[in-house]
Structures are given as C-alpha cells and as structure tokens.
Design a protein around this motif. Structure first.
Motif, PDB file in Angstrom:
ATOM      1  N   ASP A  83       0.829  -1.207   0.000  1.00 13.38           N
ATOM      2  CA  ASP A  83       0.000   0.000   0.000  1.00 13.38           C
ATOM      3  C   ASP A  83       0.864   1.259   0.000  1.00 13.38           C
ATOM      4  N   LEU A  84       2.014   1.169  -0.654  1.00 15.10           N
ATOM      5  CA  LEU A  84       2.910   2.304  -0.782  1.00 15.10           C
ATOM      6  C   LEU A  84       3.031   2.693  -2.251  1.00 15.10           C
ATOM      7  N   SER A  85       3.461   3.899  -2.480  1.00 13.39           N
ATOM      8  CA  SER A  85       3.560   4.411  -3.832  1.00 13.39           C
ATOM      9  C   SER A  85       4.767   3.838  -4.571  1.00 13.39           C
ATOM     10  N   PRO A  86       4.565   3.385  -5.818  1.00 10.27           N
ATOM     11  CA  PRO A  86       5.708   3.003  -6.650  1.00 10.27           C
ATOM     12  C   PRO A  86       6.554   4.203  -7.065  1.00 10.27           C
ATOM     13  N   GLY A  87       6.071   5.416  -6.763  1.00  7.41           N
ATOM     14  CA  GLY A  87       6.821   6.615  -7.073  1.00  7.41           C
ATOM     15  C   GLY A  87       7.816   6.947  -5.986  1.00  7.41           C
ATOM     16  N   LEU A  88       7.583   8.031  -5.263  1.00 10.98           N
ATOM     17  CA  LEU A  88       8.535   8.474  -4.250  1.00 10.98           C
ATOM     18  C   LEU A  88       8.694   7.488  -3.099  1.00 10.98           C
ATOM     19  N   ASP A  89       7.626   6.792  -2.724  1.00 10.36           N
ATOM     20  CA  ASP A  89       7.749   5.828  -1.616  1.00 10.36           C
ATOM     21  C   ASP A  89       8.763   4.745  -1.927  1.00 10.36           C
ATOM     22  N   PHE A  90       8.799   4.300  -3.175  1.00 11.10           N
ATOM     23  CA  PHE A  90       9.702   3.214  -3.556  1.00 11.10           C
ATOM     24  C   PHE A  90      11.156   3.567  -3.277  1.00 11.10           C
ATOM     25  N   GLU A  91      11.493   4.847  -3.429  1.00  9.31           N
ATOM     26  CA  GLU A  91      12.887   5.245  -3.243  1.00  9.31           C
ATOM     27  C   GLU A  91      13.163   5.926  -1.914  1.00  9.31           C
ATOM     28  N   THR A  92      12.138   6.119  -1.082  1.00  7.48           N
ATOM     29  CA  THR A  92      12.351   6.764   0.220  1.00  7.48           C
ATOM     30  C   THR A  92      11.898   5.915   1.400  1.00  7.48           C
ATOM     31  N   LYS A  93      10.958   5.004   1.199  1.00  8.33           N
ATOM     32  CA  LYS A  93      10.473   4.149   2.279  1.00  8.33           C
ATOM     33  C   LYS A  93      10.963   2.730   2.013  1.00  8.33           C
ATOM     34  N   LEU A  94      12.104   2.413   2.590  1.00  6.31           N
ATOM     35  CA  LEU A  94      12.790   1.165   2.298  1.00  6.31           C
ATOM     36  C   LEU A  94      12.571   0.139   3.406  1.00  6.31           C
ATOM     37  N   PHE A  95      12.811  -1.120   3.069  1.00  7.43           N
ATOM     38  CA  PHE A  95      12.719  -2.218   4.023  1.00  7.43           C
ATOM     39  C   PHE A  95      14.018  -3.017   3.971  1.00  7.43           C
ATOM     40  N   ALA A  96      14.469  -3.467   5.112  1.00  9.50           N
ATOM     41  CA  ALA A  96      15.670  -4.296   5.197  1.00  9.50           C
ATOM     42  C   ALA A  96      15.336  -5.570   5.965  1.00  9.50           C
ATOM     43  N   LYS A  97      15.989  -6.658   5.588  1.00 13.44           N
ATOM     44  CA  LYS A  97      15.781  -7.950   6.239  1.00 13.44           C
ATOM     45  C   LYS A  97      17.070  -8.335   6.966  1.00 13.44           C
ATOM     46  N   PRO A  98      17.224  -7.888   8.225  1.00  5.51           N
ATOM     47  CA  PRO A  98      18.500  -8.082   8.927  1.00  5.51           C
ATOM     48  C   PRO A  98      18.873  -9.539   9.167  1.00  5.51           C
ATOM     49  N   GLN A  99      17.903 -10.453   9.109  1.00  2.00           N
ATOM     50  CA  GLN A  99      18.186 -11.864   9.323  1.00  2.00           C
ATOM     51  C   GLN A  99      18.455 -12.617   8.022  1.00  2.00           C
ATOM     52  N   ILE A 131      22.030   1.946   1.633  1.00  2.00           N
ATOM     53  CA  ILE A 131      21.866   1.398   2.984  1.00  2.00           C
ATOM     54  C   ILE A 131      22.675   0.127   3.207  1.00  2.00           C
ATOM     55  N   GLU A 132      23.235  -0.461   2.146  1.00  2.00           N
ATOM     56  CA  GLU A 132      24.104  -1.627   2.320  1.00  2.00           C
ATOM     57  C   GLU A 132      25.356  -1.253   3.101  1.00  2.00           C
ATOM     58  N   ALA A 133      25.773   0.006   3.021  1.00  2.00           N
ATOM     59  CA  ALA A 133      26.957   0.444   3.763  1.00  2.00           C
ATOM     60  C   ALA A 133      26.754   0.270   5.261  1.00  2.00           C
ATOM     61  N   HIS A 134      25.503   0.388   5.720  1.00  2.00           N
ATOM     62  CA  HIS A 134      25.200   0.216   7.142  1.00  2.00           C
ATOM     63  C   HIS A 134      24.843  -1.225   7.480  1.00  2.00           C
ATOM     64  N   TYR A 135      23.947  -1.833   6.692  1.00  2.00           N
ATOM     65  CA  TYR A 135      23.435  -3.161   7.040  1.00  2.00           C
ATOM     66  C   TYR A 135      24.369  -4.297   6.624  1.00  2.00           C
ATOM     67  N   ARG A 136      25.063  -4.125   5.518  1.00  2.00           N
ATOM     68  CA  ARG A 136      26.013  -5.128   5.024  1.00  2.00           C
ATOM     69  C   ARG A 136      25.360  -6.510   4.845  1.00  2.00           C
ATOM     70  N   LEU A 137      24.100  -6.517   4.466  1.00  3.51           N
ATOM     71  CA  LEU A 137      23.377  -7.779   4.297  1.00  3.51           C
ATOM     72  C   LEU A 137      23.882  -8.543   3.076  1.00  3.51           C
ATOM     73  N   THR A 138      24.208  -7.818   2.012  1.00  6.47           N
ATOM     74  CA  THR A 138      24.725  -8.484   0.817  1.00  6.47           C
ATOM     75  C   THR A 138      26.040  -9.177   1.132  1.00  6.47           C
ATOM     76  N   ARG A 139      26.906  -8.500   1.855  1.00  9.15           N
ATOM     77  CA  ARG A 139      28.181  -9.120   2.229  1.00  9.15           C
ATOM     78  C   ARG A 139      27.954 -10.374   3.076  1.00  9.15           C
ATOM     79  N   GLN A 140      27.022 -10.315   4.014  1.00 12.80           N
ATOM     80  CA  GLN A 140      26.745 -11.469   4.861  1.00 12.80           C
ATOM     81  C   GLN A 140      26.228 -12.653   4.036  1.00 12.80           C
ATOM     82  N   VAL A 141      25.391 -12.362   3.051  1.00 13.43           N
ATOM     83  CA  VAL A 141      24.888 -13.426   2.175  1.00 13.43           C
ATOM     84  C   VAL A 141      26.030 -14.035   1.371  1.00 13.43           C
ATOM     85  N   LEU A 142      26.934 -13.195   0.878  1.00 16.03           N
ATOM     86  CA  LEU A 142      28.082 -13.696   0.123  1.00 16.03           C
ATOM     87  C   LEU A 142      28.978 -14.569   1.000  1.00 16.03           C
TER      88      LEU A 142
END
Length: 361
Positions: A98-114, A145-156
């Motif tokens: 229920d978020l906008s594909p416009g500005l919300d897509f690039e400003t309201k982000l979700f991260a999966k820390p696990q 935001i990968e610079a903070h969460y580093r989730l991609t690195r953890q997956v690698l």
C-alpha cells in the motif's frame, strides 16, 4: 481544475507518489490558485528523507517459474531502492505494501537483517538442490543502505562457506567493497557480476538514476572486478530510445577496454505505474522528445506502453527493435564480446549444519 507537472525533487527520480490505481486506491490532485502560491503561503516543504523499516522475514530465497528468466531463485535483502532509477521495473512491487511506486519506492525502504541466518537455514534443509542464486533482481543489493546493514556481504559469506553459486546485478560501485569475497568465489567458479550502465553522461545519469554510482565509477568497478578474476558483465540497460541509445556502442567499447568479456542489453520496460512515472519524467526533463520516446516504445510493444506476456516482455519487436539489436550485435562482434559465457559450478555445494558449522557430508 488543472493538472500540474510536479517540480523536480533534488536527488530523487520520481516527481510524485504515483498511487497504484490497480488496487482502487484514491488518487489526489492538487488544484486551484494555491498551486501558484504555495511556497509563499506555506513556505518550503520538509526535506524528503529516506526511512528504513526492518522486516522480520520468514524466508529469504524467492522462487520463480517464469519461462523467460534464466534463474529460478533469487535473494532480495532489501525492498525498495534509494537509487531512484525512474525507469525501474520493480517499482510496482511497493504497491503490495500500500505504498507508492513513485517516491515511496525510493524513500520508504525495508531491510531484512536476518537474511544470512535465513539463507543458512534454507540451504540446510533436507533435499535442497543448489542452483545459482540471483541477487539484484528486484532491488539493488548495493544501494546506499548496504553500507550500514552489510546484508549483501553477509549473504556472500554464507555462499562462500557453503560453496553455493551466486550472481549479482547492480548499478553501484560499492560492489568492489566485497571484492575480497567475490574474488574467492570466482576462484571456485561460483560467481559472476553484472553492472548495468545506462549512459556515459553523468548529468543524464543524475536525472535518470539520481543516487546510483556515476557511469565512470561503474566502469571503474567493472575494471577492478575483471582485474581480480571475477567474471564481469556489462549490461546496457535499459536502452531508452531517443534518450540513451546513442551510448550503446560507446558503453561496450569502454567496458571491453577494461577487460569485460560479456555484455547484454535490455529495452526500456514500463509495467503498471512505471509508464506514467516515465511520462512524467519526460515531460519535466525532455518535453521536446517525450512524444517521440513513447511513440518508439509503443512501436516495439504492439502499440502499448508495455506487453507483460512471457517472452514478449523481454523481446521488443519491430523495426526499431531490429535496429537496436543489430547495433548491439555488430558492436559485440567488433569488440570480441560474448565469445564465451561463464557457467557457474553447482557441484561443490556443502549444506551448513544447524550450529553454523559446515557439514562434511
């Protein structure tokens, strides 16, 4: 009542919210004299900031059975993308929240820390059969935001431990921050990295992809990957007719000169809300070419902005498509690209144990 073209927002690709009408949500339009005097009456609006919501996902590997996609599983540790590429085909996925594909897509982000823990659990399930995992299919794994969460690195790291093949698609030079892991994976024939380059004009790139790496930095990242022995692929994507198609040959030349061996191209895709967002962008930045661009797009999509049918969505047709396809093929032949395509090794996979240690079986 009159419609107004929203003013550009510095550092953002979309100009408006683009409410998804597919789900019957109410659209809002500003009208009246207030449009001409809102800055004087209300003062400047608040700065649009990026927010990140941590999502407690139950699984991390997404499966697909699409017959025109060359992989059957992917990982997206983030939802939404701060790069703000106006043409991004993944924008409509934000509508499911229920978020906008416009500005919300690039400003309201979700991260999966696990993400890494979930991956370890899924790879350890009885009967799991390995096949390359694609990263960067629905959101960029190296967005800011990968610079903070580093989730991609953890997956690698999990992929390296378990000897699981993984591919990456990105528009960010941040990928080289994980060059140590990628080089080790490449030695085992377990990875390949694709960087998409849309143009060679930094000003144009700043309008199309406001928070992605500059074209020069992406090309430099390709060179570093290739020098480290990582299969580096350049994707000329998307090709926007009458806007970026002039760069096709030059992008390939620049990439080949940096040691890149393979290349591909993708025509602009405008599913659902992406089409009106793209039209809005064109009216703001290229009003003199807006009609021409969309006319060419429709000529390649059977008279429509987009054709979502399998195979049709990936293969534009008609004279214009033939021209772009021929230009790309001739350039690749001249530059000796695509002589040999990498194939990742799935035979080395070792499932992890529940305690985080590797199994010898």
């Amino acid at each position: 009542m009159r419609m107004a073209i929203p003013s550009p927002i510095h550092g953002r690709g979309a100009r408006s919210a683009a409410v998804p009408q597919r789900f019957g949500l109410a659209a809002r339009e500003a009208d009246g004299d207030w449009l001409d005097a809102r800055a004087e009456i209300d003062g400047p609006g608040p700065k649009l900031r990026t927010t990140v919501t941590e999502e407690q996902a139950r699984r991390i590997i997404s499966r697909n059975s699409s017959p025109d996609i060359p992989f059957d599983r992917s990982i997206n540790a983030y939802r939404g993308c701060e790069h703000g590429c106006i043409y991004c085909y993944a924008r409509p996925t934000h509508a499911f929240h229920d978020l906008s594909p416009g500005l919300d897509f690039e400003t309201k982000l979700f991260a999966k820390p696990q993400a890494a823990a979930l991956l370890r659990a899924e790879l350890g399930k009885r009967g799991y059969s390995p096949a390359p995992i694609a990263m960067g299919t629905n959101t960029d794994p190296y967005q800011p935001i990968e610079a903070h969460y580093r989730l991609t690195r953890q997956v690698l790291e999990v992929c390296l431990e378990t000897r699981h093949p993984v591919t990456i698609t990105t528009k960010s030079a941040r990928v080289v921050r994980d060059l140590d892991l990628l080089a080790e994976l490449a030695k085992l024939n377990l990875t390949a990295v694709s960087i998409s380059v849309t143009s060679l004009d930094p000003k144009l790139s700043g309008l199309l992809e406001p928070r992605a790496s500059s074209p020069a930095k992406r090309l430099d990242a390709l060179q570093q990957l290739a020098a480290a022995g990582v299969p580096a692929h350049v994707s000329v994507a998307p090709v926007i007719p009458a806007i970026t198609d002039e760069f096709i040959e030059r992008i390939l030349e620049e990439a080949a000169g940096r040691g890149v061996k393979t290349a591909s191209w993708i025509m602009l895709r405008l599913p659902h809300e992406v089409a009106p967002l793209m039209r809005e962008w064109l009216e703001v930045h290229y009003p003199d070419r807006a009609t021409k661009v969309m006319s060419i797009v429709q000529a390649m999509r059977g008279g429509k902005d987009y054709d979502s049918r399998f195979f049709e969505r990936m293969k534009p047709k008609g004279v214009w498509a033939d021209v772009f396809r021929t230009r790309f093929r001739i350039a690749c032949h001249r530059l000796r690209l695509n002589r040999e395509m990498p194939k990742l090794d799935c035979s080395q996979f070792m499932g992890p144990r529940s305690d985080g240690q590797l199994s010898l079986l």
